[in-house]
Design an enzyme around this catalytic site. Structure first.
Site: not given
Length: 317
Positions: A151, A179-180, A203
């Site tokens: 990210t 998916r989050t 991560g």
């Protein structure tokens, strides 16, 4: 007057360069976050954010992003958004709304369309080739599908002591649709309070969500700890707790910035980040976990940068 920014990974560098020029001219921290993260989202060779981001198991690029204003605590976030050029801009727009400020999936994409945000097919030919190659490796070599989950997260401080934070990611490569991770979740992937400071994470979201580390770092800074000490005290004990109680801990790293423009980092892997302030132009650093729950930080070498530039643009075979 003091101004500063920090961001995760080498990919933050050009965006922070551009945004800090605006901060130097007196621009607000909120604009700086959007400007810098858009720069990352628009670059096709950063495989984990925006255009060129790696797709899910069905070949679709689903993105998560969040924005937080440290002056007002206003938060906007999107998760599983697709076919939108700049998710961070959508997240910032949502932060203006008291209700419906976190949208997911089709609802997030529709909101962006109805509010005039630019549409774009975010799957590049290069990213599609990488996806096809991974499918083949999964079938032929029985490899795990999941590889890559970085990210871009940033915290900014402007000359009026305003602070903001933002995140953007295409999430875990080959993730299941819908998916989050942690990136869009306040307190986990990001948190900022202009009276104290801010933090963001990168991560494996599934493990970062097990602890509200961004909030904890800000809380510790609020007790008077420096950003570096706060990062060390929040992150490293949690890693050990996660290993002992869950059995393992994925890769993750956090960066922090306080209202004085001081920064800190903690990580359990080799991790690059970018930081700069009114006294020092943005610079790329390498962080590694050190002895006794500390962080070892060094400037990046020219050789490393050359190798990185070749690696991210290497042909997909």
């Amino acid at each position: 007057m003091t101004y500063a920014m920090i961001g995760t990974w080498r990919m933050a560098f050009e965006g922070i360069q551009k945004a800090m020029a605006d901060l130097k001219s007196g621009g607000p921290s909120t604009d700086a976050i959007e400007t810098a993260i858009k720069k990352v989202e628009d670059y096709p060779f950063f495989k984990s954010v925006g255009y060129g981001g790696l797709p899910n198991a069905q070949g679709l690029v689903e993105m998560d992003a969040a924005f937080m204003d440290g002056n007002t605590f206003a938060i906007g976030a999107v998760a599983g958004i697709s076919d939108v050029k700049n998710p961070i801009a959508v997240a910032r727009k949502l932060s203006d709304d008291h209700f419906n400020s976190f949208l997911v999936g089709a609802g997030a994409s529709q909101y962006a369309m109805f509010n005039g945000f630019e549409s774009r097919n975010m799957l590049t030919e290069r990213a599609h080739k990488i996806w096809v190659k991974r499918i083949k490796e999964i079938n032929e070599k029985r490899l795990s599908p999941y590889d890559g989950h970085d990210t871009v997260g940033m915290v900014s401080l402007d000359q009026k002591t305003g602070m903001a934070a933002g995140t953007s990611t295409s999430g875990l490569f080959m993730k299941k649709p819908g998916r989050t991770g942690d990136s869009a979740l306040s307190g986990s992937g990001f948190y900022v309070d202009s009276e104290i400071g801010g933090a963001t994470a990168t991560g494996l979201g599934e493990d970062l969500m097990k602890g509200c580390l961004s909030y904890e770092i800000v809380r510790l800074m609020g007790t008077g700890l420096s950003p570096q000490v706060a990062c060390n005290q929040a992150v490293y004990p949690f890693i050990e707790k996660l290993k002992s109680r869950y059995g393992k801990a994925g890769e993750f790293s956090l960066v922090a910035l306080n209202k004085q423009g001081e920064w800190g980092v903690a990580t359990n892997v080799e991790f690059t980040f970018v930081a700069g302030n009114q006294d020092a132009a943005p610079q790329i650093f390498m962080a590694n976990p050190g002895p006794k729950q500390t962080t070892v930080i060094e400037p990046i070498s020219a050789e490393w940068l050359k190798a990185y530039a070749k690696r991210i643009k290497a042909p997909v075979e």
